[in-house]
Design a protein around this motif. Sequence first.
Motif, PDB file in Angstrom:
ATOM      1  N   GLY A  24     -10.236 -21.670   1.855  1.00 16.75           N
ATOM      2  CA  GLY A  24     -10.051 -21.047   0.551  1.00 16.75           C
ATOM      3  C   GLY A  24      -9.409 -19.679   0.689  1.00 16.75           C
ATOM      4  O   GLY A  24      -9.344 -19.105   1.788  1.00 16.75           O
ATOM      5  N   SER A  25      -8.955 -19.146  -0.425  1.00  8.95           N
ATOM      6  CA  SER A  25      -8.331 -17.818  -0.456  1.00  8.95           C
ATOM      7  C   SER A  25      -9.094 -16.941  -1.440  1.00  8.95           C
ATOM      8  O   SER A  25      -9.050 -17.163  -2.652  1.00  8.95           O
ATOM      9  CB  SER A  25      -6.860 -17.945  -0.879  1.00  8.95           C
ATOM     10  OG  SER A  25      -6.250 -16.677  -0.954  1.00  8.95           O
ATOM     11  N   ALA A  26      -9.801 -15.938  -0.888  1.00  5.32           N
ATOM     12  CA  ALA A  26     -10.611 -15.051  -1.723  1.00  5.32           C
ATOM     13  C   ALA A  26      -9.935 -13.712  -1.986  1.00  5.32           C
ATOM     14  O   ALA A  26     -10.381 -12.952  -2.839  1.00  5.32           O
ATOM     15  CB  ALA A  26     -11.971 -14.823  -1.056  1.00  5.32           C
ATOM     16  N   GLY A  27      -8.881 -13.413  -1.232  1.00  3.26           N
ATOM     17  CA  GLY A  27      -8.211 -12.129  -1.407  1.00  3.26           C
ATOM     18  C   GLY A  27      -9.084 -10.953  -1.040  1.00  3.26           C
ATOM     19  O   GLY A  27      -9.022  -9.893  -1.664  1.00  3.26           O
ATOM     20  N   ILE A  28      -9.901 -11.107   0.008  1.00  2.68           N
ATOM     21  CA  ILE A  28     -10.835 -10.044   0.390  1.00  2.68           C
ATOM     22  C   ILE A  28     -10.102  -8.791   0.838  1.00  2.68           C
ATOM     23  O   ILE A  28     -10.426  -7.674   0.427  1.00  2.68           O
ATOM     24  CB  ILE A  28     -11.785 -10.543   1.495  1.00  2.68           C
ATOM     25  CG1 ILE A  28     -12.683 -11.655   0.949  1.00  2.68           C
ATOM     26  CG2 ILE A  28     -12.632  -9.397   2.050  1.00  2.68           C
ATOM     27  CD1 ILE A  28     -13.533 -12.332   1.995  1.00  2.68           C
ATOM     28  N   LYS A  29      -9.085  -8.952   1.662  1.00  2.00           N
ATOM     29  CA  LYS A  29      -8.317  -7.798   2.147  1.00  2.00           C
ATOM     30  C   LYS A  29      -6.878  -7.853   1.668  1.00  2.00           C
ATOM     31  O   LYS A  29      -6.293  -6.832   1.333  1.00  2.00           O
ATOM     32  CB  LYS A  29      -8.367  -7.735   3.675  1.00  2.00           C
ATOM     33  CG  LYS A  29      -7.822  -6.430   4.252  1.00  2.00           C
ATOM     34  CD  LYS A  29      -8.077  -6.338   5.756  1.00  2.00           C
ATOM     35  CE  LYS A  29      -7.551  -5.010   6.303  1.00  2.00           C
ATOM     36  NZ  LYS A  29      -7.752  -4.907   7.763  1.00  2.00           N
ATOM     37  N   LYS A  30      -6.325  -9.075   1.631  1.00  2.00           N
ATOM     38  CA  LYS A  30      -4.947  -9.254   1.168  1.00  2.00           C
ATOM     39  C   LYS A  30      -4.893 -10.444   0.225  1.00  2.00           C
ATOM     40  O   LYS A  30      -5.421 -11.511   0.535  1.00  2.00           O
ATOM     41  CB  LYS A  30      -4.001  -9.478   2.360  1.00  2.00           C
ATOM     42  CG  LYS A  30      -3.858  -8.271   3.274  1.00  2.00           C
ATOM     43  CD  LYS A  30      -2.861  -8.556   4.394  1.00  2.00           C
ATOM     44  CE  LYS A  30      -2.721  -7.342   5.315  1.00  2.00           C
ATOM     45  NZ  LYS A  30      -1.779  -7.605   6.436  1.00  2.00           N
ATOM     46  N   ALA A  31      -4.241 -10.269  -0.887  1.00  2.00           N
ATOM     47  CA  ALA A  31      -4.140 -11.338  -1.880  1.00  2.00           C
ATOM     48  C   ALA A  31      -3.363 -12.520  -1.310  1.00  2.00           C
ATOM     49  O   ALA A  31      -2.356 -12.348  -0.622  1.00  2.00           O
ATOM     50  CB  ALA A  31      -3.452 -10.820  -3.130  1.00  2.00           C
ATOM     51  N   GLY A  32      -3.878 -13.714  -1.581  1.00  2.00           N
ATOM     52  CA  GLY A  32      -3.150 -14.914  -1.220  1.00  2.00           C
ATOM     53  C   GLY A  32      -3.347 -15.437   0.182  1.00  2.00           C
ATOM     54  O   GLY A  32      -2.878 -16.523   0.501  1.00  2.00           O
ATOM     55  N   ARG A  33      -4.035 -14.690   1.037  1.00  2.00           N
ATOM     56  CA  ARG A  33      -4.194 -15.158   2.412  1.00  2.00           C
ATOM     57  C   ARG A  33      -5.431 -16.056   2.536  1.00  2.00           C
ATOM     58  O   ARG A  33      -6.390 -15.934   1.777  1.00  2.00           O
ATOM     59  CB  ARG A  33      -4.283 -14.003   3.410  1.00  2.00           C
ATOM     60  CG  ARG A  33      -5.535 -13.162   3.329  1.00  2.00           C
ATOM     61  CD  ARG A  33      -5.774 -12.409   4.641  1.00  2.00           C
ATOM     62  NE  ARG A  33      -6.144 -13.331   5.700  1.00  2.00           N
ATOM     63  CZ  ARG A  33      -6.313 -12.961   6.973  1.00  2.00           C
ATOM     64  NH1 ARG A  33      -6.126 -11.720   7.328  1.00  2.00           N
ATOM     65  NH2 ARG A  33      -6.676 -13.842   7.870  1.00  2.00           N
TER      66      ARG A  33
END
Length: 407
Positions: A24-33
């Motif tokens: 999944g992609s949560a965007g914790i540090k960088k969006a979309g990763r």
Amino acid sequence: MPVNLVAPDPASLYPVPGITLGIGSAGIKKAGRKDVLVMRLADEAHVAGVFTKNRFCAAPVQICREHLAATTPRALVVNTGNANAGTGLEGRERALKVCAALADALGTQPENILPFSTGVILEPLPYEKILSAIPAAIENLAPANWAQAAEAIMTTDVVAKASSMQVAVAGHTITITGIAKGAGMIHPNMATMLGYVACDAKVAQPLLQQLVQHAADRSFNCITIDGDTSTNDSFMLIATGQTGVEISDADSADYLVLRDAITRLSQTLAQAIVRDGEGATKFMTVQVEGGRDETECKAVGYAIGRSPLVKTAFFASDPNLGRILAAIGYAGIDDLDVDKLDLYLDDVLVATHGSRNPAYREEDGQRVMNKAEILIRVLLNRGQVTSTVWTCDFSYDYVKINADYRS
């Protein structure tokens, strides 16, 4: 760039029956990763692990230890971008909310979930973002997602790390596949990274615990990049029990075959971490021979492998090899007779009987230092034990990466 390391071919990674992986992609540090990984286990699976000995161990490490001791895990969840370390009671509560959300989605209990985190220390875990990524991770659960899983757990890694193999045990083919992450804050005090290895044999948890410790001591406990032991180190071994092979005796031939195969795969992953060390340009094998026991051999290997003076000399390809002797001397062997010691750089005898080899020429040392992969052999000549440590050099980029880590 990593030293002789490329990303794994997804087709080379065998699915392990009894385990599915979703990203999944949560965007914790960088969006979309990709930054969230879910691993769902078959009901027959057993899990064992070893964890950091850092007293500031992260909240997920504390919870994993408790859940492993209390029950049989049914799923693992990993997030990158935030270590959830140095976060106190609030950090534990946030990690438990992630466990509860995943358990609810999978129809199990929160104590059946093992949480893992990696990233920045001393920052609150943005658990709401992780919760929002869990449905997508569950939706794409699949047996063949190992390559994507390796990417999802990366932090400062340049290359994803994964390996796979099959071995014959008791007339059956056993599949072993694993992933790992790590490039900095690497120094053994258990196993210094995140690593997950799975096989489809049936192995009871107590024996599996013995196996994971054996593999860790010969792989992830033999690497050092910068001498810093992380707060979040975890190495997990999963036996899904999906084949007709049941291993219950540590003295059996079948156990030894499986143990050695898992150790070899773990060594491949551990060496990949060093090859991808932050800013690394050289991969060095430090082989210490002729010690009285493994402890003193490892002490010498680590002293060399974590010395900034040794590591910067190798980066510059400068055969300033007296630095290696100095590191050996402060390794903590109080009764070491340095007059018996020999030092080789690949095939070049640099020092013999504790002093410069009269036949040594600097151009020979320079020839070796110019290589990307180098063997350092230390002969203590005081016993029969040999031990190996893998390390890398220190470059300008190591400082840049860590100076800008939170940027």
